[in-house]
Design an enzyme around this catalytic site. Structure first.
Site, short mmCIF file in Angstrom:
data_model
loop_
_atom_site.label_atom_id
_atom_site.label_comp_id
_atom_site.label_asym_id
_atom_site.label_seq_id
_atom_site.Cartn_x
_atom_site.Cartn_y
_atom_site.Cartn_z
N GLY A 155 7.92 29.84 -31.48
CA GLY A 155 7.04 30.76 -31.06
C GLY A 155 6.74 32.01 -30.24
O GLY A 155 7.13 32.54 -30.94
N ASN A 156 8.22 32.16 -29.61
CA ASN A 156 9.03 33.21 -30.09
C ASN A 156 9.31 33.95 -30.54
O ASN A 156 9.03 35.23 -31.47
CB ASN A 156 9.94 33.63 -28.35
CG ASN A 156 9.40 33.23 -27.35
OD1 ASN A 156 8.75 33.43 -26.79
ND2 ASN A 156 10.31 32.48 -26.53
N CYS A 160 10.41 29.98 -24.30
CA CYS A 160 10.33 29.20 -25.03
C CYS A 160 8.88 29.10 -25.41
O CYS A 160 7.92 28.76 -24.57
CB CYS A 160 10.82 28.28 -25.32
SG CYS A 160 10.06 26.78 -26.48
N GLY A 161 8.44 29.85 -26.50
CA GLY A 161 7.28 29.56 -27.20
C GLY A 161 6.54 28.53 -27.18
O GLY A 161 4.92 28.57 -27.27
N GLU A 169 16.19 23.72 -24.98
CA GLU A 169 16.03 24.03 -26.84
C GLU A 169 16.69 22.82 -27.50
O GLU A 169 17.64 22.67 -27.24
CB GLU A 169 15.34 24.92 -26.85
CG GLU A 169 14.43 26.11 -26.88
CD GLU A 169 14.56 27.25 -27.25
OE1 GLU A 169 14.16 26.64 -28.99
OE2 GLU A 169 13.75 28.36 -26.79
N ASN A 216 14.40 35.38 -25.72
CA ASN A 216 14.36 34.72 -26.86
C ASN A 216 15.35 35.38 -27.91
O ASN A 216 14.47 35.91 -28.25
CB ASN A 216 13.46 34.00 -27.27
CG ASN A 216 13.93 32.13 -27.49
OD1 ASN A 216 13.09 31.47 -28.41
ND2 ASN A 216 15.07 31.79 -27.63
N ASN A 231 12.58 19.00 -27.90
CA ASN A 231 12.74 19.91 -26.56
C ASN A 231 11.99 19.72 -25.15
O ASN A 231 11.26 18.76 -25.04
CB ASN A 231 12.10 21.35 -26.88
CG ASN A 231 12.23 22.13 -28.84
OD1 ASN A 231 13.29 22.41 -28.59
ND2 ASN A 231 11.52 21.38 -29.67
N ASN A 251 18.34 26.65 -36.45
CA ASN A 251 19.28 26.28 -34.48
C ASN A 251 20.88 26.90 -34.56
O ASN A 251 21.29 26.99 -35.33
CB ASN A 251 19.06 25.28 -33.53
CG ASN A 251 18.15 25.00 -34.30
OD1 ASN A 251 17.00 25.86 -33.31
ND2 ASN A 251 16.99 23.90 -33.78
#
Length: 279
Positions: A72-73, A219-220, A210, A11, A192, A62
């Site tokens: 998260g990532n 995706c974290g 996402e 990611n 998401n 985005n």
């Protein structure tokens, strides 16, 4: 404009600081820089800004130019970036985001960052706060998508996440059902979408579509949301390995309700963009 490209399990993000991009409209800059094959290409643009309430502020945009509440990532990459760039001198830091203050901690090995553990806070399950338009609880919802009735569970893990449990041969192609669920009328701010397969009591495999970015390698926040849903449904333990296409994250859903995520943050390259409007 100086930029650094990093990734968390594939990611990938373009990171820079507010001082580097003064005068550029950030949504437009994200659309230009994140365009694959036409520019640098990434799943998002992340900007470090000063913050009064925390050690630093993270803003993330985005590829379609929309601003996300959290990632998260992305926050693992961000924490390593601001530490290595000496913007924040602490290994345990506070980061202000649109989803609230997050607290990543750097794991060190031989003087280098080997991973990042993040206190992701508590998930939110109330329909109004996610938000979800439904007469049933968001964690026990049913929606009609592409002519099929699906059992879905939705929660707010910094950003809205919908979890769909899958099994082999069910025909739930993420590239078809992902965008259809993301834009479903039940989700006024979109969502998401995580397609999740339980591998055992201590492991999951996920594929995430996402919101605003499309299909990503990892995706974290999606891994956290998926782990929470499976634990609450009694399908897994509260501490699990979540496997993506490119590796794994360790997610722990504490009895206190707080979720912790641990995973890598890696560099791709650093460089300069001479003319951000070149596309």
């Amino acid at each position: 404009m100086k930029i650094t490209k990093m990734h968390g399990l594939g990611n990938d993000f373009i990171l820079t600081t507010k001082s580097e991009i003064e005068g550029f409209p950030l949504p437009d800059l994200a659309r230009r820089l994140c365009a694959r094959r036409l520019s640098i290409g990434a799943d998002g643009l992340i900007v470090a800004e000063p913050c009064v309430e925390a050690d630093i502020r993270m803003r993330i945009f985005n590829p379609d130019g929309s601003e996300a509440e959290m990632c998260g990532n992305g926050i693992r990459c961000f924490a390593r970036f601001v530490f290595d760039e000496k913007i924040v001198a602490k290994k345990d830091m506070s980061v202000c985001t649109l989803a609230g203050i997050m607290r990543p901690g750097l794991e060190m090995e031989n003087g280098q960052v080997s991973g990042v553990r993040v206190d992701m806070g508590k998930p939110v399950f109330e329909n109004e706060r996610i938000p979800v338009l439904s007469l049933t609880p968001a964690m026990e919802n049913k929606i009609i998508v592409l002519g099929r009735e699906l059992d879905v569970a939705t929660l707010l893990m910094g950003v809205p996440h919908t979890v769909v449990l899958t099994k082999e041969g069910d025909g739930l192609d993420p590239t078809l059902f992902g965008p259809a669920i993301e834009t479903h009328e039940a989700f006024p701010k979109k969502t998401n979408v995580n397609f999740v397969r339980v591998l055992g009591p201590g492991s999951l495999r996920i594929t995430t579509w996402e919101r605003g970015a499309g299909l990503t390698l990892a995706c974290g926040t999606g891994a956290c949301a998926s782990a929470v849903v499976c634990a609450r449904k009694g399908l897994t333990q509260k501490k699990v390995n979540v496997f993506t296409q490119t590796g794994k994250l360790m997610i722990e859903y504490k009895d206190t309700g707080v979720v912790f995520m641990t995973g890598p943050a890696e560099y791709v390259f650093s460089g300069s963009v001479m003319q951000p409007g070149f596309i």
